[in-house]
Write a protein that holds these residues in place. Sequence first.
Motif, PDB file in Angstrom:
ATOM      1  N   CYS A 178       0.898  -1.068  -0.051  1.00 25.16           N
ATOM      2  CA  CYS A 178      -0.030   0.058   0.021  1.00 25.16           C
ATOM      3  C   CYS A 178       1.041   0.842  -0.052  1.00 25.16           C
ATOM      4  N   ASN A 179       0.308   2.408  -0.130  1.00 25.92           N
ATOM      5  CA  ASN A 179       0.823   3.593   0.161  1.00 25.92           C
ATOM      6  C   ASN A 179       0.251   4.365   1.274  1.00 25.92           C
ATOM      7  N   ARG A 180       0.808   5.553   1.277  1.00 23.46           N
ATOM      8  CA  ARG A 180       0.182   6.488   2.519  1.00 23.46           C
ATOM      9  C   ARG A 180      -1.120   6.944   2.282  1.00 23.46           C
ATOM     10  N   SER A 181      -1.568   6.855   1.203  1.00 20.96           N
ATOM     11  CA  SER A 181      -3.105   7.127   1.059  1.00 20.96           C
ATOM     12  C   SER A 181      -4.151   5.910   1.364  1.00 20.96           C
ATOM     13  N   THR A 182      -3.372   4.726   0.970  1.00 19.49           N
ATOM     14  CA  THR A 182      -4.170   3.644   1.202  1.00 19.49           C
ATOM     15  C   THR A 182      -3.932   2.803   2.461  1.00 19.49           C
ATOM     16  N   ALA A 183      -2.916   3.362   3.147  1.00 16.37           N
ATOM     17  CA  ALA A 183      -2.319   2.488   4.340  1.00 16.37           C
ATOM     18  C   ALA A 183      -3.803   2.416   5.565  1.00 16.37           C
ATOM     19  N   ARG A 184      -4.547   3.460   5.579  1.00 14.93           N
ATOM     20  CA  ARG A 184      -5.573   3.693   6.380  1.00 14.93           C
ATOM     21  C   ARG A 184      -6.692   2.236   6.219  1.00 14.93           C
ATOM     22  N   LEU A 185      -6.494   1.643   5.119  1.00 10.38           N
ATOM     23  CA  LEU A 185      -7.628   0.554   4.977  1.00 10.38           C
ATOM     24  C   LEU A 185      -7.134  -0.789   5.232  1.00 10.38           C
ATOM     25  N   VAL A 186      -5.736  -0.770   5.700  1.00 12.00           N
ATOM     26  CA  VAL A 186      -5.187  -2.184   5.681  1.00 12.00           C
ATOM     27  C   VAL A 186      -5.276  -2.328   7.348  1.00 12.00           C
ATOM     28  N   PRO A 187      -5.910  -3.578   7.640  1.00  8.48           N
ATOM     29  CA  PRO A 187      -6.421  -3.922   8.966  1.00  8.48           C
ATOM     30  C   PRO A 187      -5.019  -4.190  10.074  1.00  8.48           C
ATOM     31  N   ASP A 188      -5.186  -3.990  11.083  1.00  5.68           N
ATOM     32  CA  ASP A 188      -4.219  -4.517  11.996  1.00  5.68           C
ATOM     33  C   ASP A 188      -3.549  -5.772  11.782  1.00  5.68           C
ATOM     34  N   GLY A 189      -2.440  -6.125  11.823  1.00  2.00           N
ATOM     35  CA  GLY A 189      -1.942  -7.458  11.966  1.00  2.00           C
ATOM     36  C   GLY A 189      -1.294  -7.874  10.520  1.00  2.00           C
ATOM     37  N   PHE A 190      -1.397  -7.033   9.357  1.00  2.00           N
ATOM     38  CA  PHE A 190      -0.649  -7.126   8.311  1.00  2.00           C
ATOM     39  C   PHE A 190       0.417  -6.192   8.227  1.00  2.00           C
TER      40      PHE A 190
END
Length: 187
Positions: free
Chosen positions: A175-187
């Motif tokens: 991901c990048n900075r703009s999409t990192a917010r969508l990655v759930p904890d644990g990845f």
Amino acid sequence: MCSSDLEESGYDGTEIAAQHRSFLATLTQLAADPQTRVGRLTGLAAADRRLVVADWNDADRNDTAVPIPATATLPGLLADQAARTPDALAVSDGTARLTYRELAAAAGQWGRYLIGLGAGPETRVAVLLDRSAELVTVLAGVAAAGAAYLPVDPGHPARRVAFILADAGASVVVCNRSTARLVPDGF
């Protein structure tokens, strides 16, 4: 929609009929097996599939025959193109422009980085990026690592993204900075 609207939209009767056949083929597949996963639906009627797979790729016709070695891989084809035309434009997204040399080099770097994270054969790398030159580079890097890529639409809600990542068994998420917010904890 009336016929004048169809003409203005660029659709003609042939295209509408093809979309109708595709829709009916999908419904027929779902009716036969309602548990079918969306990814397994072909969306093509038998005649349309034959057209795409056989007729448009008829090896006996000079205008569609393109010899590609059976052992060709995406990384190999990219490397060959970079060797033939290193300074030719490979990817442009309106902001970034990459030559084949630059694309091959960046894909190789991504491939090595992903291998270091455990990506390789039998693993899935989720790619959570907007359409861009960066996306093309990462996808080529995933192929260079020998892994499968799982494109994830950053327009999806975070819960949907989390479900897709878990359901697909992604081992790595890019991901990048703009999409990192969508990655759930644990990845």
